[in-house]
Write a protein that holds these residues in place. Structure first.
Motif, mmCIF file in Angstrom:
data_model
loop_
_atom_site.group_PDB
_atom_site.id
_atom_site.type_symbol
_atom_site.label_atom_id
_atom_site.label_comp_id
_atom_site.label_asym_id
_atom_site.label_seq_id
_atom_site.Cartn_x
_atom_site.Cartn_y
_atom_site.Cartn_z
ATOM 1 N N PRO A 41 7.289 40.439 5.184
ATOM 2 C CA PRO A 41 7.518 40.673 6.616
ATOM 3 C C PRO A 41 7.284 39.407 7.447
ATOM 4 C CG PRO A 41 5.486 41.721 5.886
ATOM 5 C CD PRO A 41 6.134 41.144 4.673
ATOM 6 N N VAL A 42 7.778 39.436 8.656
ATOM 7 C CA VAL A 42 7.683 38.303 9.576
ATOM 8 C C VAL A 42 6.223 38.015 9.916
ATOM 9 C CG1 VAL A 42 8.311 37.468 11.867
ATOM 10 C CG2 VAL A 42 9.937 38.811 10.555
ATOM 11 N N VAL A 43 5.865 36.722 9.852
ATOM 12 C CA VAL A 43 4.541 36.257 10.271
ATOM 13 C C VAL A 43 4.725 35.156 11.312
ATOM 14 C CG1 VAL A 43 3.334 36.878 8.147
ATOM 15 C CG2 VAL A 43 4.392 34.653 8.328
ATOM 16 N N ASP A 44 3.741 34.997 12.164
ATOM 17 C CA ASP A 44 3.841 34.028 13.264
ATOM 18 C C ASP A 44 4.007 32.590 12.783
ATOM 19 O OD1 ASP A 44 3.659 36.026 15.151
ATOM 20 O OD2 ASP A 44 1.489 35.833 15.375
ATOM 21 N N SER A 45 3.454 32.265 11.630
ATOM 22 C CA SER A 45 3.514 30.888 11.143
ATOM 23 C C SER A 45 4.899 30.512 10.619
ATOM 24 C CB SER A 45 2.486 30.671 10.039
ATOM 25 O OG SER A 45 2.822 31.447 8.903
ATOM 26 N N GLY A 46 5.735 31.501 10.334
ATOM 27 C CA GLY A 46 7.066 31.226 9.803
ATOM 28 C C GLY A 46 7.099 31.105 8.294
ATOM 29 N N ALA A 47 5.980 31.353 7.644
ATOM 30 C CA ALA A 47 5.901 31.236 6.189
ATOM 31 C C ALA A 47 6.803 32.243 5.480
ATOM 32 C CB ALA A 47 4.466 31.408 5.726
ATOM 33 N N HIS A 48 7.150 33.324 6.167
ATOM 34 C CA HIS A 48 7.993 34.348 5.549
ATOM 35 C C HIS A 48 9.374 33.815 5.164
ATOM 36 C CE1 HIS A 48 9.159 34.436 9.775
ATOM 37 N NE2 HIS A 48 10.279 35.015 9.395
ATOM 38 N N ILE A 49 9.858 32.812 5.866
ATOM 39 C CA ILE A 49 11.182 32.260 5.573
ATOM 40 C C ILE A 49 11.198 31.623 4.183
ATOM 41 C CG2 ILE A 49 12.920 30.573 6.272
ATOM 42 C CD1 ILE A 49 11.902 31.027 9.172
ATOM 43 N N LYS A 50 10.221 30.778 3.930
ATOM 44 C CA LYS A 50 10.134 30.123 2.628
ATOM 45 C C LYS A 50 9.920 31.151 1.512
ATOM 46 C CE LYS A 50 8.186 26.017 0.537
ATOM 47 N NZ LYS A 50 7.302 24.889 0.701
ATOM 48 N N GLN A 51 9.117 32.175 1.783
ATOM 49 C CA GLN A 51 8.871 33.212 0.789
ATOM 50 C C GLN A 51 10.140 34.012 0.505
ATOM 51 O OE1 GLN A 51 5.654 35.079 2.942
ATOM 52 N NE2 GLN A 51 4.133 34.244 1.511
ATOM 53 N N ARG A 52 10.916 34.305 1.524
ATOM 54 C CA ARG A 52 12.163 35.051 1.332
ATOM 55 C C ARG A 52 13.173 34.219 0.553
ATOM 56 N NH1 ARG A 52 13.093 38.069 7.177
ATOM 57 N NH2 ARG A 52 11.174 39.310 7.103
ATOM 58 N N ILE A 53 13.231 32.923 0.820
ATOM 59 C CA ILE A 53 14.129 32.045 0.071
ATOM 60 C C ILE A 53 13.716 32.027 -1.398
ATOM 61 C CG2 ILE A 53 14.835 29.634 -0.263
ATOM 62 C CD1 ILE A 53 14.754 29.374 2.820
ATOM 63 N N GLY A 54 12.417 31.935 -1.658
ATOM 64 C CA GLY A 54 11.923 31.972 -3.025
ATOM 65 C C GLY A 54 12.258 33.286 -3.708
ATOM 66 N N CYS A 55 12.139 34.376 -2.985
ATOM 67 C CA CYS A 55 12.477 35.697 -3.511
ATOM 68 C C CYS A 55 13.961 35.763 -3.882
ATOM 69 C CB CYS A 55 12.142 36.760 -2.465
ATOM 70 S SG CYS A 55 12.565 38.443 -2.904
ATOM 71 N N MET A 56 14.805 35.260 -3.017
ATOM 72 C CA MET A 56 16.246 35.255 -3.296
ATOM 73 C C MET A 56 16.559 34.371 -4.499
ATOM 74 S SD MET A 56 17.834 37.346 -1.261
ATOM 75 C CE MET A 56 19.543 36.876 -1.049
ATOM 76 N N ASN A 57 15.860 33.243 -4.614
ATOM 77 C CA ASN A 57 16.055 32.374 -5.781
ATOM 78 C C ASN A 57 15.686 33.105 -7.071
ATOM 79 O OD1 ASN A 57 17.010 30.179 -4.336
ATOM 80 N ND2 ASN A 57 14.991 29.316 -4.051
ATOM 81 N N LEU A 58 14.624 33.892 -7.050
ATOM 82 C CA LEU A 58 14.228 34.662 -8.229
ATOM 83 C C LEU A 58 15.276 35.702 -8.605
ATOM 84 C CD1 LEU A 58 10.427 35.238 -7.609
ATOM 85 C CD2 LEU A 58 11.466 33.811 -9.369
ATOM 86 N N LYS A 59 16.015 36.186 -7.615
ATOM 87 C CA LYS A 59 17.059 37.163 -7.866
ATOM 88 C C LYS A 59 18.374 36.500 -8.300
ATOM 89 C CE LYS A 59 15.224 40.713 -4.795
ATOM 90 N NZ LYS A 59 15.376 41.960 -5.514
ATOM 91 N N GLY A 60 18.391 35.177 -8.389
ATOM 92 C CA GLY A 60 19.570 34.466 -8.870
ATOM 93 C C GLY A 60 20.421 33.828 -7.806
ATOM 94 N N TRP A 61 20.016 33.931 -6.557
ATOM 95 C CA TRP A 61 20.801 33.341 -5.462
ATOM 96 C C TRP A 61 20.430 31.884 -5.292
ATOM 97 C CZ3 TRP A 61 24.735 36.083 -3.566
ATOM 98 C CH2 TRP A 61 24.732 37.458 -3.792
ATOM 99 N N ARG A 62 21.410 31.032 -5.179
ATOM 100 C CA ARG A 62 21.202 29.586 -5.000
ATOM 101 C C ARG A 62 21.954 29.091 -3.795
ATOM 102 N NH1 ARG A 62 17.415 30.357 -8.067
ATOM 103 N NH2 ARG A 62 17.565 30.136 -10.278
#
Length: 62
Positions: A41-62
């Protein structure tokens, strides 16, 4: 410092193509993006963006 932050944000590109051709479609992308958004979920620091990108990478998205 402003220049560094501009280039730093530019390096985080949201993945849009899956390595598996059978999963490289809009419906699968949307479902995977929703799954990652729910997991991080969204956090004030913006760390969720990097985590979501990492999650998508794990699912095979590049």
């Amino acid at each position: 410092m402003v220049i560094t932050s501009i280039f730093g944000c530019g390096s985080m590109i949201y993945p849009d193509a899956n390595v598996d051709p059978s999963k490289n479609n809009r419906a699968t992308f949307k479902q995977d993006a929703i799954d990652c958004a729910t997991a991080y979920p969204v956090v004030d620091s913006g760390a969720h963006i990097k985590q979501r990108i990492g999650c998508m990478n794990l699912k095979g998205w590049r």
